[in-house]
Design a protein around this motif. Structure first.
Motif, mmCIF file in Angstrom:
data_model
loop_
_atom_site.group_PDB
_atom_site.id
_atom_site.type_symbol
_atom_site.label_atom_id
_atom_site.label_comp_id
_atom_site.label_asym_id
_atom_site.label_seq_id
_atom_site.Cartn_x
_atom_site.Cartn_y
_atom_site.Cartn_z
ATOM 1 N N ILE A 180 127.063 -67.771 -113.714
ATOM 2 C CA ILE A 180 127.591 -66.991 -115.284
ATOM 3 C C ILE A 180 126.632 -67.821 -115.979
ATOM 4 O O ILE A 180 126.731 -67.223 -116.877
ATOM 5 C CB ILE A 180 128.765 -67.359 -115.079
ATOM 6 C CG1 ILE A 180 129.385 -66.395 -114.073
ATOM 7 C CG2 ILE A 180 129.449 -66.550 -116.651
ATOM 8 C CD1 ILE A 180 131.138 -66.692 -113.286
ATOM 9 N N ASP A 181 126.953 -69.024 -116.014
ATOM 10 C CA ASP A 181 126.644 -69.984 -116.785
ATOM 11 C C ASP A 181 124.229 -69.243 -117.334
ATOM 12 O O ASP A 181 124.263 -69.214 -118.890
ATOM 13 C CB ASP A 181 126.126 -71.808 -116.885
ATOM 14 C CG ASP A 181 127.502 -71.852 -117.063
ATOM 15 O OD1 ASP A 181 128.887 -70.978 -117.310
ATOM 16 O OD2 ASP A 181 128.021 -73.231 -116.656
ATOM 17 N N GLU A 182 124.172 -69.682 -116.532
ATOM 18 C CA GLU A 182 122.570 -68.612 -115.971
ATOM 19 C C GLU A 182 122.004 -67.280 -116.714
ATOM 20 O O GLU A 182 121.820 -67.142 -117.793
ATOM 21 C CB GLU A 182 121.785 -69.150 -115.013
ATOM 22 C CG GLU A 182 120.867 -68.858 -114.922
ATOM 23 C CD GLU A 182 120.131 -68.907 -113.140
ATOM 24 O OE1 GLU A 182 119.074 -67.951 -113.254
ATOM 25 O OE2 GLU A 182 120.439 -69.523 -113.244
ATOM 26 N N THR A 183 123.132 -66.484 -116.411
ATOM 27 C CA THR A 183 123.301 -64.828 -117.132
ATOM 28 C C THR A 183 123.774 -65.318 -118.740
ATOM 29 O O THR A 183 122.539 -64.279 -119.035
ATOM 30 C CB THR A 183 124.058 -64.340 -116.415
ATOM 31 O OG1 THR A 183 123.886 -64.484 -115.324
ATOM 32 C CG2 THR A 183 124.181 -62.161 -115.780
ATOM 33 N N ARG A 184 124.750 -65.744 -118.695
ATOM 34 C CA ARG A 184 124.994 -66.285 -120.169
ATOM 35 C C ARG A 184 123.833 -66.347 -121.044
ATOM 36 O O ARG A 184 123.072 -65.983 -122.182
ATOM 37 C CB ARG A 184 126.360 -67.399 -120.341
ATOM 38 C CG ARG A 184 126.745 -66.782 -121.908
ATOM 39 C CD ARG A 184 127.805 -68.126 -122.092
ATOM 40 N NE ARG A 184 127.911 -68.876 -121.798
ATOM 41 C CZ ARG A 184 128.660 -69.568 -120.362
ATOM 42 N NH1 ARG A 184 129.579 -68.340 -120.357
ATOM 43 N NH2 ARG A 184 128.601 -70.716 -119.820
ATOM 44 N N ALA A 185 122.869 -67.735 -120.519
ATOM 45 C CA ALA A 185 121.737 -67.631 -121.165
ATOM 46 C C ALA A 185 121.006 -66.894 -121.400
ATOM 47 O O ALA A 185 120.530 -66.960 -122.317
ATOM 48 C CB ALA A 185 121.597 -69.167 -120.830
ATOM 49 N N GLY A 188 121.666 -64.042 -122.896
ATOM 50 C CA GLY A 188 121.966 -64.004 -124.734
ATOM 51 C C GLY A 188 122.829 -63.883 -125.276
ATOM 52 O O GLY A 188 123.848 -63.743 -125.990
ATOM 53 N N ASN A 189 124.503 -63.311 -123.875
ATOM 54 C CA ASN A 189 125.514 -62.991 -124.695
ATOM 55 C C ASN A 189 126.474 -64.342 -124.422
ATOM 56 O O ASN A 189 126.790 -64.947 -123.328
ATOM 57 C CB ASN A 189 125.446 -62.101 -123.485
ATOM 58 C CG ASN A 189 127.185 -61.780 -123.638
ATOM 59 O OD1 ASN A 189 128.218 -62.462 -124.723
ATOM 60 N ND2 ASN A 189 128.186 -60.130 -123.211
ATOM 61 N N GLY A 190 126.472 -64.842 -125.691
ATOM 62 C CA GLY A 190 127.222 -66.677 -126.042
ATOM 63 C C GLY A 190 128.571 -66.330 -125.146
ATOM 64 O O GLY A 190 129.589 -67.270 -124.653
ATOM 65 N N GLY A 191 129.830 -65.395 -124.479
ATOM 66 C CA GLY A 191 130.884 -64.658 -124.804
ATOM 67 C C GLY A 191 131.343 -64.943 -123.287
ATOM 68 O O GLY A 191 132.372 -64.713 -122.986
ATOM 69 N N LEU A 192 130.001 -64.333 -122.676
ATOM 70 C CA LEU A 192 130.356 -64.188 -121.553
ATOM 71 C C LEU A 192 131.035 -64.925 -120.440
ATOM 72 O O LEU A 192 130.429 -66.005 -120.182
ATOM 73 C CB LEU A 192 128.597 -63.424 -120.178
ATOM 74 C CG LEU A 192 128.786 -62.980 -119.019
ATOM 75 C CD1 LEU A 192 130.000 -61.747 -119.126
ATOM 76 C CD2 LEU A 192 127.633 -63.108 -118.608
ATOM 77 N N GLY A 193 132.372 -64.383 -120.058
ATOM 78 C CA GLY A 193 132.366 -65.596 -118.871
ATOM 79 C C GLY A 193 133.680 -66.829 -119.708
ATOM 80 O O GLY A 193 134.252 -67.667 -118.733
ATOM 81 N N ILE A 194 133.355 -66.841 -120.991
ATOM 82 C CA ILE A 194 134.220 -67.743 -121.626
ATOM 83 C C ILE A 194 135.526 -67.486 -121.715
ATOM 84 O O ILE A 194 136.583 -68.148 -121.207
ATOM 85 C CB ILE A 194 133.854 -67.827 -123.153
ATOM 86 C CG1 ILE A 194 132.699 -68.119 -123.106
ATOM 87 C CG2 ILE A 194 135.046 -69.179 -123.542
ATOM 88 C CD1 ILE A 194 131.960 -69.628 -122.350
ATOM 89 N N ALA A 195 136.317 -66.222 -121.548
ATOM 90 C CA ALA A 195 137.387 -66.176 -121.765
ATOM 91 C C ALA A 195 137.651 -66.728 -119.688
ATOM 92 O O ALA A 195 139.461 -66.544 -119.887
ATOM 93 C CB ALA A 195 137.894 -64.546 -122.273
#
Length: 211
Positions: A180-185, A188-195
């Motif tokens: 998820i962290d890799e996909t977010r980076a 460029g979706n900085g909010g993916l997985g944060i919630a």
């Protein structure tokens, strides 16, 4: 009319006046109590209606999470694990947790690594879409200030949401957190997985599991 009669008449008028005032006070008190009870019942009804709406919202999102493309994504991920069930069982019997190095290496080298480029892309997209859906559920179930006492003000009923997806969300986050962290980076979706992360590590899901 003599003085005695006048005094008697005045006394009777005062007595009647006191009785009338007493009746008025009793009526006013009864009306006040009735208003209080009516107000309390209205608040109770409003609370029930609000809770019902929040349960319905939660169930709608949970149903969406289990059907359509999201349901296919979950089956796709499950199929990857069951295709290597003997290896998975050995890792479990050895006592390795989801976040341990052997399990994470197994995900990277086998669950993802054995797929061709197209399959790897599909798997990463499946993880991203599931994460996005879990994010929305987590946000919906989060009460104001992330405090349990404000649970009734969350958009979704926290209890319903937790019962439906909390354990899955926790396992999913533990297994696929690095991806998820890799996909977010990458996206460029900085909010993916944060919630999702907040939900399982300190939010309503975390508190529900601790309880």
């Amino acid at each position: 009319m003599n003085a005695g009669d006048k005094k008697l008449e005045q006394t009777q008028r005062e007595s009647t006046s006191r009785r009338s005032l007493k009746r008025l006070v009793n009526v006013e008190t009864a009306q006040f109590i009735a208003l209080i009870l009516a107000g309390a019942y209205a608040v109770f009804e409003l609370s029930l209606n609000r809770t019902d709406r929040h349960v319905d919202t939660a169930m709608s999102l949970v149903q969406e999470f289990s059907q359509g493309q999201l349901g296919k994504n979950r089956r796709f991920l499950n199929d990857r694990w069951y295709s290597h069930w003997d290896d998975v069982r050995l890792l479990q019997e050895a006592g390795y947790g989801a976040t341990s190095a052997p399990i994470q290496a197994f995900i990277e080298n086998t669950i993802v690594g054995e797929l061709d480029p197209t399959g790897q892309k599909e798997l990463r997209l499946a993880i991203a879409e599931i994460t996005d859906s879990l994010d929305r559920l987590a946000i919906c179930a989060e009460p104001p200030f992330n405090l349990e006492i404000f649970g009734m003000f969350a958009q979704c009923d926290p209890e319903t949401t937790n019962q439906s997806i909390c354990e899955y969300a926790t396992s999913f986050h533990e297994l696929y957190g690095p991806l998820i962290d890799e996909t977010r980076a990458t996206l460029g979706n900085g909010g993916l997985g944060i919630a999702l992360e907040e939900y399982v590590e300190e939010g309503t899901c975390f508190r529900w599991l601790q309880g």
